[in-house]
Motif scaffolding. Structure first.
Motif, PDB file in Angstrom:
ATOM      1  N   LEU A 163       0.704  -1.315  -0.047  1.00  0.00           N
ATOM      2  CA  LEU A 163       0.004   0.052   0.037  1.00  0.00           C
ATOM      3  C   LEU A 163       0.792   1.337   0.053  1.00  0.00           C
ATOM      4  CD1 LEU A 163      -2.773  -0.780   2.542  1.00  0.00           C
ATOM      5  CD2 LEU A 163      -2.678  -1.416   0.280  1.00  0.00           C
ATOM      6  N   ASP A 164       0.480   2.138  -0.991  1.00  0.00           N
ATOM      7  CA  ASP A 164       1.366   3.451  -0.701  1.00  0.00           C
ATOM      8  C   ASP A 164       0.581   4.285   0.197  1.00  0.00           C
ATOM      9  OD1 ASP A 164      -0.870   3.758  -2.471  1.00  0.00           O
ATOM     10  OD2 ASP A 164       0.256   4.605  -4.100  1.00  0.00           O
ATOM     11  N   LYS A 165      -0.621   4.189   0.287  1.00  0.00           N
ATOM     12  CA  LYS A 165      -1.301   5.040   1.446  1.00  0.00           C
ATOM     13  C   LYS A 165      -2.586   3.992   2.089  1.00  0.00           C
ATOM     14  CE  LYS A 165      -4.914   8.137   0.536  1.00  0.00           C
ATOM     15  NZ  LYS A 165      -5.440   9.234  -0.177  1.00  0.00           N
ATOM     16  N   PHE A 166      -2.385   4.061   3.435  1.00  0.00           N
ATOM     17  CA  PHE A 166      -3.476   3.492   4.372  1.00  0.00           C
ATOM     18  C   PHE A 166      -4.925   4.127   4.108  1.00  0.00           C
ATOM     19  CE2 PHE A 166      -5.471   1.323   7.633  1.00  0.00           C
ATOM     20  CZ  PHE A 166      -4.774  -0.040   7.846  1.00  0.00           C
ATOM     21  N   PRO A 167      -5.793   3.435   3.838  1.00  0.00           N
ATOM     22  CA  PRO A 167      -7.296   4.323   3.462  1.00  0.00           C
ATOM     23  C   PRO A 167      -7.568   4.540   4.936  1.00  0.00           C
ATOM     24  CG  PRO A 167      -6.968   1.929   2.778  1.00  0.00           C
ATOM     25  CD  PRO A 167      -6.101   2.010   3.433  1.00  0.00           C
ATOM     26  N   GLU A 168      -8.403   5.644   4.932  1.00  0.00           N
ATOM     27  CA  GLU A 168      -8.953   6.247   6.074  1.00  0.00           C
ATOM     28  C   GLU A 168     -10.267   5.349   6.471  1.00  0.00           C
ATOM     29  OE1 GLU A 168     -11.066  10.402   7.626  1.00  0.00           O
ATOM     30  OE2 GLU A 168     -10.468  10.426   5.533  1.00  0.00           O
ATOM     31  N   ILE A 169     -10.218   4.949   7.894  1.00  0.00           N
ATOM     32  CA  ILE A 169     -11.057   3.889   8.273  1.00  0.00           C
ATOM     33  C   ILE A 169     -12.321   4.548   8.996  1.00  0.00           C
ATOM     34  CG2 ILE A 169     -11.676   1.688   9.458  1.00  0.00           C
ATOM     35  CD1 ILE A 169      -9.972   1.201   7.020  1.00  0.00           C
ATOM     36  N   ILE A 170     -13.362   4.534   8.436  1.00  0.00           N
ATOM     37  CA  ILE A 170     -14.798   5.226   9.273  1.00  0.00           C
ATOM     38  C   ILE A 170     -15.531   4.117   9.568  1.00  0.00           C
ATOM     39  CG2 ILE A 170     -16.351   7.081   9.207  1.00  0.00           C
ATOM     40  CD1 ILE A 170     -13.769   8.000   7.994  1.00  0.00           C
ATOM     41  N   ALA A 171     -15.628   4.110  11.105  1.00  0.00           N
ATOM     42  CA  ALA A 171     -16.457   2.894  11.664  1.00  0.00           C
ATOM     43  C   ALA A 171     -17.946   3.617  11.681  1.00  0.00           C
ATOM     44  CB  ALA A 171     -16.270   2.242  12.968  1.00  0.00           C
ATOM     45  N   VAL A 172     -18.907   2.818  11.258  1.00  0.00           N
ATOM     46  CA  VAL A 172     -20.388   3.398  11.254  1.00  0.00           C
ATOM     47  C   VAL A 172     -21.413   2.626  12.210  1.00  0.00           C
ATOM     48  CG1 VAL A 172     -22.068   4.633   9.923  1.00  0.00           C
ATOM     49  CG2 VAL A 172     -20.084   4.225   8.983  1.00  0.00           C
ATOM     50  N   GLN A 173     -22.003   3.424  13.233  1.00  0.00           N
ATOM     51  CA  GLN A 173     -22.808   2.861  13.730  1.00  0.00           C
ATOM     52  C   GLN A 173     -24.359   3.420  13.978  1.00  0.00           C
ATOM     53  OE1 GLN A 173     -20.923   2.354  18.076  1.00  0.00           O
ATOM     54  NE2 GLN A 173     -20.899   0.311  17.143  1.00  0.00           N
ATOM     55  N   PRO A 174     -25.491   2.818  14.220  1.00  0.00           N
ATOM     56  CA  PRO A 174     -26.567   3.655  14.442  1.00  0.00           C
ATOM     57  C   PRO A 174     -26.528   4.400  15.752  1.00  0.00           C
ATOM     58  CG  PRO A 174     -26.974   1.160  14.582  1.00  0.00           C
ATOM     59  CD  PRO A 174     -25.464   1.345  14.528  1.00  0.00           C
ATOM     60  N   LYS A 175     -27.086   5.407  15.752  1.00  0.00           N
ATOM     61  CA  LYS A 175     -27.255   6.274  16.540  1.00  0.00           C
ATOM     62  C   LYS A 175     -27.767   5.654  17.844  1.00  0.00           C
ATOM     63  CE  LYS A 175     -27.837  10.888  15.531  1.00  0.00           C
ATOM     64  NZ  LYS A 175     -28.708  11.792  15.267  1.00  0.00           N
ATOM     65  N   ALA A 176     -28.742   4.833  17.654  1.00  0.00           N
ATOM     66  CA  ALA A 176     -29.556   4.048  18.673  1.00  0.00           C
ATOM     67  C   ALA A 176     -28.578   3.138  19.580  1.00  0.00           C
ATOM     68  CB  ALA A 176     -30.898   3.422  18.365  1.00  0.00           C
ATOM     69  N   ILE A 177     -27.615   2.502  19.105  1.00  0.00           N
ATOM     70  CA  ILE A 177     -26.719   1.660  19.514  1.00  0.00           C
ATOM     71  C   ILE A 177     -25.331   1.832  19.298  1.00  0.00           C
ATOM     72  CG2 ILE A 177     -26.366  -1.051  19.829  1.00  0.00           C
ATOM     73  CD1 ILE A 177     -29.055  -1.616  19.706  1.00  0.00           C
ATOM     74  N   SER A 178     -24.735   2.731  20.063  1.00  0.00           N
ATOM     75  CA  SER A 178     -23.247   3.145  19.417  1.00  0.00           C
ATOM     76  C   SER A 178     -22.324   3.065  20.566  1.00  0.00           C
ATOM     77  CB  SER A 178     -23.277   4.514  18.993  1.00  0.00           C
ATOM     78  OG  SER A 178     -24.291   5.391  20.107  1.00  0.00           O
ATOM     79  N   PRO A 179     -21.939   1.884  20.954  1.00  0.00           N
ATOM     80  CA  PRO A 179     -20.831   1.901  22.147  1.00  0.00           C
ATOM     81  C   PRO A 179     -19.556   2.245  21.842  1.00  0.00           C
ATOM     82  CG  PRO A 179     -21.942  -0.316  21.520  1.00  0.00           C
ATOM     83  CD  PRO A 179     -22.411   0.602  20.719  1.00  0.00           C
ATOM     84  N   LEU A 180     -19.223   1.865  20.589  1.00  0.00           N
ATOM     85  CA  LEU A 180     -17.933   2.261  19.965  1.00  0.00           C
ATOM     86  C   LEU A 180     -17.601   4.002  19.906  1.00  0.00           C
ATOM     87  CD1 LEU A 180     -15.051   1.656  18.983  1.00  0.00           C
ATOM     88  CD2 LEU A 180     -16.180   1.291  16.630  1.00  0.00           C
ATOM     89  N   TYR A 181     -18.545   4.347  19.197  1.00  0.00           N
ATOM     90  CA  TYR A 181     -18.827   5.797  19.049  1.00  0.00           C
ATOM     91  C   TYR A 181     -18.576   6.727  20.584  1.00  0.00           C
ATOM     92  CZ  TYR A 181     -20.504  10.577  18.084  1.00  0.00           C
ATOM     93  OH  TYR A 181     -20.559  11.908  17.968  1.00  0.00           O
ATOM     94  N   ASN A 182     -19.378   6.092  21.474  1.00  0.00           N
ATOM     95  CA  ASN A 182     -19.469   6.744  22.795  1.00  0.00           C
ATOM     96  C   ASN A 182     -18.068   6.703  23.472  1.00  0.00           C
ATOM     97  OD1 ASN A 182     -21.891   7.309  22.288  1.00  0.00           O
ATOM     98  ND2 ASN A 182     -22.967   5.809  23.351  1.00  0.00           N
ATOM     99  N   ARG A 183     -17.287   5.364  23.232  1.00  0.00           N
ATOM    100  CA  ARG A 183     -16.014   5.162  24.086  1.00  0.00           C
ATOM    101  C   ARG A 183     -15.041   6.100  23.274  1.00  0.00           C
ATOM    102  NH1 ARG A 183     -13.662   0.787  26.808  1.00  0.00           N
ATOM    103  NH2 ARG A 183     -15.748   0.442  27.577  1.00  0.00           N
ATOM    104  N   TYR A 184     -15.041   6.059  21.724  1.00  0.00           N
ATOM    105  CA  TYR A 184     -14.171   6.712  21.025  1.00  0.00           C
ATOM    106  C   TYR A 184     -14.084   8.157  21.361  1.00  0.00           C
ATOM    107  CZ  TYR A 184     -10.811   6.505  17.140  1.00  0.00           C
ATOM    108  OH  TYR A 184      -9.460   6.300  16.353  1.00  0.00           O
ATOM    109  N   LYS A 185     -15.222   8.671  21.496  1.00  0.00           N
ATOM    110  CA  LYS A 185     -15.491  10.167  21.609  1.00  0.00           C
ATOM    111  C   LYS A 185     -15.600  10.517  23.058  1.00  0.00           C
ATOM    112  CE  LYS A 185     -16.195  10.560  17.154  1.00  0.00           C
ATOM    113  NZ  LYS A 185     -15.174  11.573  16.179  1.00  0.00           N
TER     114      LYS A 185
END
Ligand SMILES: [Zn+2]
Length: 383
Positions: free
Chosen positions: A261-283
């Protein structure tokens, strides 16, 4: 029905990798698991990973294999006798004449990306256990049930009363025993673990089992191959238990460390707002209560690999976003109007892309998302 003899079904591949180093270790404390079938650390309770030496060499792709097993030379060496229903090699389509790509993961044998993980997990367990018990909102259960049936293993699936009816019908159709639990995903998991102890079956929950993620890695390898190793700039990944997110990150890391890879893609995890434990922990959002989402496959409120997801996302500089049920519905509809029929959970990645359409078009970045499950899975619920 008479179980089929395994010699007629499972071909031994890649003899030359036998004997190479392979360990199952704890992601949290680093200790080595005593058994290859362990699903969590016996010392600290953390999730396990498979550790082995791998270097992705394009010349070692097994081109004659028309499934994800063409990447067998980059998977754990113990996986030499694949239990395969032909999973992987899913197409990628560009939509709307824009630089937006959708990988059709619902074209796997049971209609979801889970088949990649089930194939490696059941390949590892076959011959070591008599049967498996798994908890699932539906797709992983259907997938594990199918691969267990093919491998001649007993199978019990625990799901919840909120599971989509078509998914439950699919699980039962493979001949597995389906148990419906009152309560959420965590309750289903707890009952599945207890039941496996009681009946002498192996607990094979996809969120825990280290060999499940190994199959999901192949998505990254395929994306690499399909884009001639010049990957999209951003990848939007529907995220719940985290096996899809982690599998893709691990696969991409292998490609990067192998100099592809010359460049690593930007990784965006997407969760439903109603159940978003990763978002809540990450932010660093405080305690939140969760409600049901239209995205019924993304139902983990406390995924066992949460710490691992946060750490790996930080390592690769990724991000997490949430989308509302209304945005998911609209995204599902738009995908269908462009010929791609997915379940709501599979539309969350595109729901996040839609928000940034103007920027994507203006900047000419290439983005990709995974259509993880077929719309037929929830056709009875489609509005
Ligand atoms: Zn540990």
């Amino acid at each position: 029905m008479e179980k089929q003899s395994d010699t007629s079904l499972f071909t031994v591949l890649s003899h030359e990798r036998r004997g190479l180093r392979e360990e199952v270790i704890c992601y949290r404390c680093g200790s080595q698991a005593e058994k290859a079938t362990a699903y969590r650390c016996s010392l600290c309770g953390g999730p396990l990973i498979v550790s082995y030496d791998t270097y992705f060499d394009v010349s070692k792709i097994r081109w004659s294999l028309h499934s994800m097993w063409r990447y067998i030379n980059f998977l754990p060496p113990s996986l030499s006798k694949p239990v395969s229903l032909g999973e992987g090699l899913t197409p990628i389509t560009k939509i709307y004449d824009r630089q937006i790509y959708v990988k059709h993961e619902y074209m796997n044998p049971t209609g979801s990306f889970k088949d990649r993980g089930s194939s490696t997990l059941i390949s590892r367990l076959r011959g070591l256990v008599g049967g498996v018990v798994c908890d699932s909102s539906g797709n992983a259960g259907a997938s594990i049930a199918a691969y267990s049936a093919y491998a001649g293993l007993g199978c019990v699936i625990y799901s919840t009363s909120s599971g989509a009816r078509n998914k439950m019908a699919q699980i039962a159709a493979y001949g597995s025993s389906l148990k419906i639990v009152e309560g959420g995903r965590e309750q289903a998991m707890s009952e599945a673990v207890q039941a496996s102890d009681g009946m002498g079956y192996h607990y094979a929950g996809h969120a825990w089992s280290p060999y499940f993620i190994e199959g999901v890695r192949t998505i990254a390898y395929e994306i690499g191959e399909q884009f001639s190793w010049s990957l999209p700039d951003r990848i939007y990944i529907p995220t719940s238990a985290g096996t899809l997110l982690l599998g893709i990150i691990l696969g991409l890391k292998t490609l990067r460390s192998s100099g592809l890879l010359d460049k690593f893609p930007e990784i965006i995890a997407v969760q439903p707002k109603a159940i978003s434990p990763l978002y809540n922990r990450y932010k660093n959002v405080g305690e939140t209560s969760y409600t049901a989402s239209i995205a019924d496959a993304l139902s983990h409120t406390n995924p066992p690999r949460l710490e691992q997801m946060v750490r790996e996302l930080k390592i690769v500089g990724g991000d997490v976003v949430v989308v509302s049920d209304e945005e998911i519905r609209r995204a599902q509809r738009e995908l269908a109007f462009s010929g791609i029929y997915v379940e709501p959970s599979a539309a969350v990645g595109y729901a996040a892309i839609r928000r940034e359409l103007d920027e994507i078009i203006a900047s000419d970045v290439r983005v990709l998302t995974l259509a993880t499950g077929t719309g037929l899975k929830t056709a009875d619920k489609t509005e």
